[in-house]
Motif scaffolding. Structure first.
Motif, PDB file in Angstrom:
ATOM      1  N   LYS A 316     -26.799  -4.243  22.131  1.00 45.06           N
ATOM      2  CA  LYS A 316     -27.531  -4.132  23.396  1.00 45.06           C
ATOM      3  C   LYS A 316     -29.004  -3.797  23.145  1.00 45.06           C
ATOM      4  O   LYS A 316     -29.898  -4.354  23.804  1.00 45.06           O
ATOM      5  CB  LYS A 316     -26.874  -3.065  24.264  1.00 45.06           C
ATOM      6  N   ILE A 317     -29.268  -2.883  22.200  1.00 49.40           N
ATOM      7  CA  ILE A 317     -30.647  -2.534  21.862  1.00 49.40           C
ATOM      8  C   ILE A 317     -31.383  -3.769  21.330  1.00 49.40           C
ATOM      9  O   ILE A 317     -32.546  -4.014  21.661  1.00 49.40           O
ATOM     10  CB  ILE A 317     -30.676  -1.391  20.835  1.00 49.40           C
ATOM     11  N   LYS A 318     -30.698  -4.559  20.503  1.00 40.67           N
ATOM     12  CA  LYS A 318     -31.307  -5.783  19.984  1.00 40.67           C
ATOM     13  C   LYS A 318     -31.659  -6.737  21.122  1.00 40.67           C
ATOM     14  O   LYS A 318     -32.741  -7.333  21.125  1.00 40.67           O
ATOM     15  CB  LYS A 318     -30.356  -6.464  19.007  1.00 40.67           C
ATOM     16  N   GLN A 319     -30.755  -6.875  22.082  1.00 40.94           N
ATOM     17  CA  GLN A 319     -31.002  -7.766  23.218  1.00 40.94           C
ATOM     18  C   GLN A 319     -32.217  -7.321  24.015  1.00 40.94           C
ATOM     19  O   GLN A 319     -33.080  -8.132  24.374  1.00 40.94           O
ATOM     20  CB  GLN A 319     -29.779  -7.802  24.128  1.00 40.94           C
ATOM     21  N   ILE A 320     -32.293  -6.022  24.293  1.00 46.35           N
ATOM     22  CA  ILE A 320     -33.411  -5.497  25.090  1.00 46.35           C
ATOM     23  C   ILE A 320     -34.738  -5.735  24.373  1.00 46.35           C
ATOM     24  O   ILE A 320     -35.708  -6.231  24.962  1.00 46.35           O
ATOM     25  CB  ILE A 320     -33.199  -3.997  25.379  1.00 46.35           C
ATOM     26  N   LEU A 321     -34.795  -5.385  23.088  1.00 49.55           N
ATOM     27  CA  LEU A 321     -36.035  -5.551  22.327  1.00 49.55           C
ATOM     28  C   LEU A 321     -36.401  -7.024  22.186  1.00 49.55           C
ATOM     29  O   LEU A 321     -37.579  -7.395  22.284  1.00 49.55           O
ATOM     30  CB  LEU A 321     -35.890  -4.902  20.952  1.00 49.55           C
ATOM     31  N   LEU A 322     -35.398  -7.864  21.951  1.00 54.25           N
ATOM     32  CA  LEU A 322     -35.650  -9.301  21.819  1.00 54.25           C
ATOM     33  C   LEU A 322     -36.244  -9.860  23.107  1.00 54.25           C
ATOM     34  O   LEU A 322     -37.220 -10.625  23.076  1.00 54.25           O
ATOM     35  CB  LEU A 322     -34.350 -10.019  21.469  1.00 54.25           C
ATOM     36  N   ASN A 323     -35.690  -9.475  24.244  1.00 56.00           N
ATOM     37  CA  ASN A 323     -36.201  -9.962  25.530  1.00 56.00           C
ATOM     38  C   ASN A 323     -37.627  -9.482  25.787  1.00 56.00           C
ATOM     39  O   ASN A 323     -38.483 -10.253  26.237  1.00 56.00           O
ATOM     40  CB  ASN A 323     -35.291  -9.502  26.665  1.00 56.00           C
ATOM     41  N   LEU A 324     -37.891  -8.197  25.514  1.00 57.09           N
ATOM     42  CA  LEU A 324     -39.230  -7.645  25.740  1.00 57.09           C
ATOM     43  C   LEU A 324     -40.266  -8.326  24.855  1.00 57.09           C
ATOM     44  O   LEU A 324     -41.333  -8.752  25.332  1.00 57.09           O
ATOM     45  CB  LEU A 324     -39.221  -6.136  25.481  1.00 57.09           C
ATOM     46  N   ILE A 325     -39.970  -8.435  23.561  1.00 60.62           N
ATOM     47  CA  ILE A 325     -40.942  -9.028  22.636  1.00 60.62           C
ATOM     48  C   ILE A 325     -41.145 -10.503  22.946  1.00 60.62           C
ATOM     49  O   ILE A 325     -42.273 -11.018  22.884  1.00 60.62           O
ATOM     50  CB  ILE A 325     -40.475  -8.818  21.177  1.00 60.62           C
ATOM     51  N   ASN A 326     -40.070 -11.215  23.296  1.00 58.78           N
ATOM     52  CA  ASN A 326     -40.204 -12.631  23.672  1.00 58.78           C
ATOM     53  C   ASN A 326     -41.142 -12.800  24.862  1.00 58.78           C
ATOM     54  O   ASN A 326     -42.006 -13.686  24.877  1.00 58.78           O
ATOM     55  CB  ASN A 326     -38.822 -13.204  24.017  1.00 58.78           C
TER      56      ASN A 326
END
Length: 581
Positions: A316-326
């Motif tokens: 979940k943390i990976k998903q959140i960070l991936l979405n924000l950085i994208n």
């Protein structure tokens, strides 16, 4: 049978602590233990054979080194942190130095050095592995042409064999780096596909949640009016019509409920809790954005007091960070982009740690011309004028915001003259307990230490917090003849003002409201109650019907949850239950 035997053999190299860890931690643990054990056996065999041949000058250093390797192997089976990895690599490096200096019992002892690049790149990655192997290569070069002539105890290598071993070592470095590169790229691509798939599921879930909310709110009013019409005097024909409408409305409620349940039946939506390394998790996310494609320079900063191993949902943390950085990269049209990812600890309990993730980026540029500026991008003044909600909608971060809010945290965006800061919190466990257990124990502890009198429903003073006037009227019609007095508030801010001026026996709280929503209002009420050692029951009355919506309501401090549309008896029963318990 052979496969089971091999699986059991490999399982011996993974400690019990790492059995529930993420895959990256498991791989590193496996490689650490295999490397330490294999080099221990190799060095021990060289030492024993040197004793047999009566070569004390070889036996003493090799047996001593094998003892150090054995101790490190037993110790490192329980730990896989950065310090322990460097400790093992230091001992393995020392073993390779001995093989180069002393050559073993034959000149072929140097062959074991060729395995060193594979272990360094697998355990510490290509960049750090390059440093270790480069130092060893320089040492080998110095020994072949300078050091070996300094002492008669050192292994002598001819010029031809020196060049041959150096070429072999270079080839082993190339093969090790190529293997690690292919492995890393395959794993990253697999992880990118998984995260993209889960984000699509989240988008579908978010759409269904919005549709469910939009359907449930008017449907609740319809069923409420029908219930009240049934209690009035009607002829038989009118009763038949009302019963038909009521049955159709109930069928529609069932359809909406089944839609929600179906959307949650996807196995990919499961929230798997594992032990994981925060540094490895964040590093893997940043590696999904190679500079050649994204033109972004990343800086990762972790506070030194953050535990090495955490327990929680790292996907979940990976998903959140991936979405924000994208989103940041997509809207930033600068030639060179700089993003800093900071993680700090803000709260810690014996079995829990709360972290703040902070993404610091330069200006966010718009991809299209708009009315915000002549240049076609959001500058600092534009961002200051917008509230966080509008920026979140513009950057298409609605799903990301929901993922963060499910755990009781929030996504904050702070524009500054030279940068924009995205900040969100997350709670993890440092032991086997999880956040849900902690919330439950906190709630149980609060219920044992706070005062809540038993009140008859007919004497109850209730605060109804609801931003929709029609919904207010429906709920009011449900309970007005059952309670003594009902006060109304249209948002969380009004609810807090009324809570400070009157004494309420129970609060019916809507969730989605302007100014201050139901979650923040509940958290603030619970904070105010600490000074008086009291607790007013709060029941969430909302059209949000997903399981995580209920979990978030309870995590914010609410006592119960009822989803629209509901039967009047269901709401009345809940009110009676919390007034008398």
């Amino acid at each position: 049978m052979v496969t089971n035997l091999l699986n059991r053999l490999i399982g011996l190299f993974i400690s019990e602590q790492d059995e529930k860890a993420d895959m990256d931690t498991k791989v590193k643990s496996l490689l650490l233990n295999i490397a330490s054990l294999s080099f221990t056996l190799i060095v021990l065999a060289e030492g024993i054979w040197a004793l047999v041949l009566d070569h004390a000058e070889l036996a003493i250093p090799f047996l001593s080194l094998s003892f150090l390797l054995a101790i490190s192997h037993l110790y490192l089976r329980k730990f896989t942190g950065l310090i322990h990895q460097n400790l093992l690599l230091s001992i393995l490096f020392l073993a390779c130095v001995f093989f180069v200096l002393l050559g073993g019992n034959t000149e072929l002892g140097i062959v074991w050095v060729l395995f060193f690049p594979f272990f360094t790149t697998a355990i510490r990655g290509r960049r750090t592995g390059y440093r270790w192997t480069a130092i060893l290569a320089l040492f080998m070069l110095a020994h072949f042409f300078f050091i070996q002539n300094l002492s008669p105890f050192f292994q002598q290598y001819s010029t031809e064999s020196s060049i041959f071993y150096l070429i072999l070592f270079v080839f082993s470095i190339i093969i090790a780096f190529a293997f690690q590169f292919i492995r890393s790229e395959v794993l990253l691509e697999k992880e990118r596909i998984i995260l993209d798939s889960q984000n699509k599921n989240k988008a579908q879930e978010d759409l269904l949640s919005k549709l469910s909310h939009q359907i449930r709110t008017p449907l609740s009013n319809i069923t409420g009016i029908i219930d009240m019409l049934e209690s009035t005097s009607m002829n038989n024909e009118q009763k038949d019509y009302i019963n038909t409408i009521h049955a159709s409305a109930n069928n529609l409620v069932s359809v909406v409920n089944n839609l929600v349940l179906t959307s949650k039946s996807n196995p990919s939506d499961s929230q798997e809790i594992t032990n994981f390394s925060l540094y490895n998790t964040l590093n893997n996310v940043l590696r999904l954005f190679p500079y050649e494609e994204s033109k972004v320079r990343f800086n990762l900063s972790l506070a030194p007091d953050i535990p090495t191993q955490l327990t929680g949902n790292n996907i979940k943390i990976k998903q959140i960070l991936l979405n924000l950085i994208n989103s940041i990269i997509r809207e930033n049209k600068a030639e060179q982009k700089h993003i800093t990812l900071e993680v700090v600890k803000v709260d810690s309990m014996p079995d829990r740690v709360e972290l703040i993730f902070r993404i610091i980026s330069d200006f966010i540029y718009s991809s299209k011309k708009d009315n915000h500026s002549e240049e076609g991008f959001f500058n600092y003044q534009d961002l200051v004028k917008l509230n966080a909600g509008k920026i979140i909608n513009y950057l298409d971060l609605g799903i990301t915001q929901k993922m963060i809010e499910v755990d009781g945290h929030s996504l904050n965006i702070t524009p500054q003259p030279d940068q924009t800061i995205f900040e969100f919190g997350a709670t993890f466990s440092t032991a086997s307990s999880n956040f849900a257990n902690i919330v439950a124990s906190d709630k149980s502890r609060n219920s044992n230490t706070t005062f809540k009198p038993i009140v008859d429903m007919k004497d109850a003073h209730i605060l109804l917090v609801e931003d929709n006037f029609s919904n207010q009227q429906i709920i009011n019609l449900y309970i007005r003849n059952k309670v003594k007095k009902i006060d109304f508030a249209f948002n969380g801010k009004e609810a807090l003002e009324k809570f400070g001026m009157a004494k309420y026996d129970l609060i019916l709280m809507d969730v989605q409201m302007p100014i201050i929503d139901g979650f923040k209002a509940t958290i603030k009420i619970r904070e105010l109650e600490k000074s008086t050692n009291t607790r007013v029951p709060i029941i969430a009355v909302t059209a949000n019907a997903f399981p995580e919506d209920k979990e978030r309501c309870l995590a914010s401090g609410m006592d119960d949850y009822i989803s629209k549309p509901f039967q009047p008896e269901e709401l009345i029963d809940k009110i009676k239950q919390h007034l008398s318990s």
